[in-house]
Design an enzyme around this catalytic site. Structure first.
Site, PDB file in Angstrom:
ATOM      1  N   ASP A  36       1.019  -1.201   0.114  1.00 28.32           N
ATOM      2  CA  ASP A  36      -0.088   0.028  -0.167  1.00 28.32           C
ATOM      3  C   ASP A  36       0.974   1.289   0.046  1.00 28.32           C
ATOM      4  O   ASP A  36       0.303   2.276   0.443  1.00 28.32           O
ATOM      5  CB  ASP A  36      -0.981   0.055   1.180  1.00 28.32           C
ATOM      6  N   HIS A 242      23.541   2.720 -19.413  1.00 26.27           N
ATOM      7  CA  HIS A 242      22.256   3.165 -18.384  1.00 26.27           C
ATOM      8  C   HIS A 242      22.393   2.494 -16.767  1.00 26.27           C
ATOM      9  O   HIS A 242      21.573   1.862 -16.215  1.00 26.27           O
ATOM     10  CB  HIS A 242      20.657   2.481 -18.828  1.00 26.27           C
ATOM     11  N   ASP A 259      25.879  11.049 -14.528  1.00 25.49           N
ATOM     12  CA  ASP A 259      24.779  11.565 -15.267  1.00 25.49           C
ATOM     13  C   ASP A 259      23.530  11.878 -14.420  1.00 25.49           C
ATOM     14  O   ASP A 259      22.950  10.921 -13.908  1.00 25.49           O
ATOM     15  CB  ASP A 259      24.638  10.526 -16.179  1.00 25.49           C
ATOM     16  N   ASP A 270      19.452  17.650 -17.551  1.00 26.64           N
ATOM     17  CA  ASP A 270      20.298  16.359 -18.103  1.00 26.64           C
ATOM     18  C   ASP A 270      21.660  16.919 -18.297  1.00 26.64           C
ATOM     19  O   ASP A 270      21.928  17.046 -19.337  1.00 26.64           O
ATOM     20  CB  ASP A 270      19.485  15.871 -19.173  1.00 26.64           C
ATOM     21  N   HIS A 349      25.659   5.614 -29.332  1.00 26.96           N
ATOM     22  CA  HIS A 349      24.368   6.414 -29.297  1.00 26.96           C
ATOM     23  C   HIS A 349      24.352   7.833 -30.049  1.00 26.96           C
ATOM     24  O   HIS A 349      25.293   8.191 -30.420  1.00 26.96           O
ATOM     25  CB  HIS A 349      24.033   6.735 -27.775  1.00 26.96           C
ATOM     26  N   HIS A 353      19.028  14.636 -27.637  1.00 23.84           N
ATOM     27  CA  HIS A 353      17.469  14.390 -27.682  1.00 23.84           C
ATOM     28  C   HIS A 353      16.835  15.647 -27.089  1.00 23.84           C
ATOM     29  O   HIS A 353      17.653  16.307 -26.264  1.00 23.84           O
ATOM     30  CB  HIS A 353      17.324  12.958 -26.664  1.00 23.84           C
ATOM     31  N   HIS A 360      13.672  12.700 -21.762  1.00 23.71           N
ATOM     32  CA  HIS A 360      13.836  12.425 -23.424  1.00 23.71           C
ATOM     33  C   HIS A 360      12.438  13.132 -23.701  1.00 23.71           C
ATOM     34  O   HIS A 360      11.210  12.350 -23.837  1.00 23.71           O
ATOM     35  CB  HIS A 360      13.845  10.818 -23.697  1.00 23.71           C
ATOM     36  N   GLU A 383      25.708  15.267 -26.169  1.00 22.42           N
ATOM     37  CA  GLU A 383      26.173  14.582 -25.075  1.00 22.42           C
ATOM     38  C   GLU A 383      27.105  13.352 -25.873  1.00 22.42           C
ATOM     39  O   GLU A 383      26.753  12.258 -25.795  1.00 22.42           O
ATOM     40  CB  GLU A 383      25.066  13.750 -24.462  1.00 22.42           C
ATOM     41  N   TYR A 387      33.244   4.947 -25.057  1.00 20.14           N
ATOM     42  CA  TYR A 387      33.137   3.781 -24.058  1.00 20.14           C
ATOM     43  C   TYR A 387      34.001   2.766 -24.562  1.00 20.14           C
ATOM     44  O   TYR A 387      33.551   2.167 -25.723  1.00 20.14           O
ATOM     45  CB  TYR A 387      31.595   3.412 -23.810  1.00 20.14           C
ATOM     46  N   ARG A 404      31.568  10.418 -20.815  1.00 17.27           N
ATOM     47  CA  ARG A 404      30.490  11.295 -21.642  1.00 17.27           C
ATOM     48  C   ARG A 404      30.300  12.802 -21.061  1.00 17.27           C
ATOM     49  O   ARG A 404      30.790  13.049 -19.863  1.00 17.27           O
ATOM     50  CB  ARG A 404      28.937  10.622 -21.255  1.00 17.27           C
ATOM     51  N   GLU A 406      27.964  16.002 -21.327  1.00 17.84           N
ATOM     52  CA  GLU A 406      26.516  16.159 -21.681  1.00 17.84           C
ATOM     53  C   GLU A 406      26.102  17.837 -21.040  1.00 17.84           C
ATOM     54  O   GLU A 406      26.216  17.921 -19.912  1.00 17.84           O
ATOM     55  CB  GLU A 406      25.688  15.118 -21.080  1.00 17.84           C
TER      56      GLU A 406
END
Ligand code: GLY
Ligand code: MN
Ligand code: MN
Length: 435
Positions: A36, A242, A259, A270, A349, A353, A360, A383, A387, A404, A406
């Site tokens: 709950d 991710h 990130d 972002d 990638h 975006h 996104h 970004e 890698y 990265r 960004e």
């Protein structure tokens, strides 16, 4: 904050693009986290964009082209309930909602199934996000069928369901001055959080301790929540795009990729920065980092009104691939590596975006099969990254380096504004702040 009257202006703008018909925009349901206990509530972005209303159990219905040639904006929302409010706090209720939010009519959400067949009678079109939530799809079908049952009395049912998102995505893509003010503040809070973790990170800390610093900074400055689960990825974890485990120890000699961005009044920031856990880049880390940084600079230079959406990506890719060749990670000419896609082992990638109420964010990237042109007010991330996972054909000293960088940009008349420029990103600036 976006002033309440702006939501009404957005509804008028939407109505002006609709043909005669009814738009139905429900907000998100509450979701159970365990038994709950519920997840923190987050409204639906389309619904919020048109109403500014944050409570669950609410639906916006816009009847466009009434007999009087007008539009009627109707909100269905939870009733006031003194008993429930003792437990769960203030609830606006239909009466207040009409006055405060400026709807033409408001009703209890409990009357939705009774009212919708009436509102849909003799209407040619329904504007609705079909497929977004199966339960709402079923409910709409039920309402339309209720209207169909009355055809022998001369009532006609809607013959067409149009995707409400086509109009709304295009509206949301272009940020107003008010939206940009909120996004600047979301960016400012988020840059503060990144600076904070650069200052406080030390070898031996756990990734979640860094995450805690980020969350502290977000909430301490009034942001509602992180806009997405922060990625705090030390060492090899940075190569997991991710990664959200955030539970490993940070080791001296490794890089840390962070990130993270907050959500403020519904709008996301972002940001990614990558920096050495011990405050000093090694020589090979510096090579890879500089490459990502040059790629980002090239991409940001390509953010100009009139450029195609993919130009920043292409600019970043040219720089990255030249670097992969120079570092001996890829073989052949830049063109041949781009042609073959061999670079995707290290950069898999896109370079950005749309950014807005959703991290996104919505909005088409292509029009009629071609990349659309950048226009003032469009807001997005830039970004690029690199890698390098362990592989037989990759020199060992590159293994597990993930970088990265960004930033969030808005297209202006003259070029672009970088909303997140306040976080250091040159090697010298980063090492200076970490000292
Ligand atoms: N934080 C998600 C992304 O960078 O797209
Ligand atoms: Mn990000
Ligand atoms: Mn992003």
């Amino acid at each position: 904050m976006i002033p309440i009257k702006s939501y009404g202006i957005r509804r008028r703008h939407l109505a002006s693009q609709m043909q005669k018909g009814v738009a139905i925009i429900p907000t998100s349901p509450e979701r159970v986290r365990s038994r709950d206990a519920y997840y923190p509530y987050r409204f639906d972005s389309y619904f919020y964009y048109l109403t500014g209303f944050r409570e669950p159990e609410a639906v916006l219905v816009m009847v466009v082209g009434t007999d009087e040639g007008e539009t009627k904006d109707i909100l269905f929302c939870q009733d006031k309930d003194v008993e429930r409010e003792i437990w769960s706090g203030f609830c606006c209720g239909p009466e207040n909602a009409r006055e405060v939010f400026g709807f033409d009519k408001t009703y209890s959400i409990s009357r939705l199934d009774e009212m919708l067949p009436k509102l849909l009678s003799d209407q040619p079109k329904v504007y609705f996000a079909l497929g977004q939530d199966a339960r709402w799809d079923m409910r709409l079908t039920g309402w339309i069928n209720r209207v169909r049952e009355q055809v022998r009395s001369g009532v006609s049912a809607p013959a067409e369901i149009c995707d409400s998102r086509l109009l709304l995505d295009e509206m949301r893509l272009f940020k107003s001055a008010e939206e940009l003010q909120v996004m600047r503040r979301a960016a400012e809070i988020s840059t503060g959080a990144h600076r904070r973790v650069m200052r406080t990170t030390r070898p031996g800390m756990k990734e979640y301790e860094v995450e805690a610093e980020l969350l502290h900074e977000f909430r301490n400055h009034g942001a509602e929540a992180p806009a997405y689960t922060p990625i705090v990825a030390g060492g090899a974890n940075a190569c997991v795009l991710h990664y959200v485990g955030n539970n490993m120890e940070l080791k001296s000699g490794d890089l840390l990729l962070v990130d993270a961005g907050c959500e403020l009044h519904g709008y996301a920031a972002d940001i990614t920065r990558t920096f050495p856990v011990n405050g000093k880049f090694s020589s090979v880390q510096k090579d890879v980092y500089q490459l990502a940084l040059s790629a980002q600079a090239a991409a940001i230079s390509a953010v100009q009104p009139g450029n195609r959406w993919d130009e920043p990506h292409i600019a970043a890719l040219q720089v990255l691939v030249q670097g992969f060749v120079d570092l001996g990670l890829c073989r052949g000419s830049v063109d041949s590596v781009i042609q073959s896609g061999d670079y995707k082992r290290f950069y898999m990638h896109q370079t950005g975006h749309w950014l807005g109420l959703d991290v996104h964010d919505v909005g088409e990237y292509k029009h009629d099969g071609t990349w659309r042109l950048l226009c003032p007010g469009m807001t997005f991330t830039v970004e690029p990254g690199c890698y390098i996972r362990p592989a037989d054909n990759v020199p060992r000293h590159f293994w597990n380096i993930g970088v990265r960088i960004e930033d969030d940009v808005v297209v202006t008349n003259a070029g672009c504004e970088v909303l997140t420029a306040a976080v250091p990103k040159t090697v010298a600036e980063i090492e200076e702040l970490m000292r």
